[in-house]
Design an enzyme around this catalytic site. Sequence first.
Site, PDB file in Angstrom:
ATOM      1  N   CYS A  96       0.833  -1.145  -0.041  1.00  0.00           N
ATOM      2  CA  CYS A  96      -0.001   0.126  -0.187  1.00  0.00           C
ATOM      3  C   CYS A  96       0.841   1.241   0.097  1.00  0.00           C
ATOM      4  CB  CYS A  96      -0.850  -0.058   1.232  1.00  0.00           C
ATOM      5  SG  CYS A  96      -1.817   1.544   1.466  1.00  0.00           S
ATOM      6  N   TYR A 234      -5.553   5.789  -8.974  1.00  0.00           N
ATOM      7  CA  TYR A 234      -6.713   4.777  -8.718  1.00  0.00           C
ATOM      8  C   TYR A 234      -8.035   5.320  -9.361  1.00  0.00           C
ATOM      9  CZ  TYR A 234      -3.931   2.613  -4.802  1.00  0.00           C
ATOM     10  OH  TYR A 234      -3.101   1.862  -4.002  1.00  0.00           O
TER      11      TYR A 234
END
Length: 365
Positions: A96, A234
């Site tokens: 992440c 994203y």
Amino acid sequence: MMTSQIMYMFTLQLRSCKKSLLFFRHLPAFQRADRYSFLVEETTMEKKQSLKTAFSNEKGEFKRKPSQFRDFVTKDGSSRFKAEPNRYHLYVSLACPWAHRTLVVRKLKGLEDAISVDVVDYYLDMDKGWKFSPGKEESCTADTVNSCEYLREVYLKANKDYTGRITVPVLWDKAQGTIVNNESSEIIRMLNSEFNDFCATPKQAALDLYPSHLRKQIEEVNEWVYKDFNNGVYRTGFATTQEHYDAAVREVFTALDKLDNILSKQRYLTGSTLTEADVRLYTTLVRFDPVYVGHFKCNKKRVIDYPNLWPYLRDLYQTSGFADTTNRFHIEHHYQESHAQLNPFGIVAIGPVLDYHQPHGREKM
């Protein structure tokens, strides 16, 4: 029509997608082809409308929800969370980019002995969430603080009625048995300023990634880099309409062009000083060529194609605290195995080959 698109249309939910994958992976190639043809014929506009992922809204646009635990650790304890050695614990994923920020700052500030860390499995189960899988891969750990199997259980220990998103990073208070904060931008500020008494060396204690004379500039850079690049990749990758993909991907490359221009004149984003703005950029930039170019369809250009961004990335990578917190195995396997709606067979790409150890020459700037 591409195989991934057909599979995506067939799976009305991610859970059913996973079950379908187990079936499809065991079929001979010719039977898979026949089955795909059948699926194309049977897919209706009504089904397409229902195929929005858990990551995008009904319009097909990715929207990130805000973090919910927002308390702050302070040096003097005025916040009820006093900075103390061995009291706080980080839960992270090495895959992440948001969690990666906290690991970089923890390393830069020499806080490894003061703040402990557990690492979740790189594979994210979209139903159950982040899992602790000790022994699966050398970097995966158990939950050494709460002995939980899933990170969701940690959230419920902090708030038994919690129904929000289960995200990393998490800053846990061992003394009070609760979550202090799960917003990476705030955690790195705490690590930067509130734990200086516990840094490994005086030099690390003196390091200030958010100096007062640069704060206005840092905030300005953070704002557009987050919107257009950190979160922009994203928004691009999880867009489910051409319109939203086109808008997001344009912003990604406008941001990259702007960054390359800034870095043609100075070593770091705000001048000659390494700041949190560089940390926040790095964790997305280092994932760009290995993952986002292909997996998120950000393939107009690569970082290595930019004359200033590529040396800048190597400069950071070769700075202590960056390379040793970067795990390409977790990064590449997380995205490509976890996102079945984007990569239904979970095949992890072989490349690219990137030499981060090439001389960068930016120390002369």
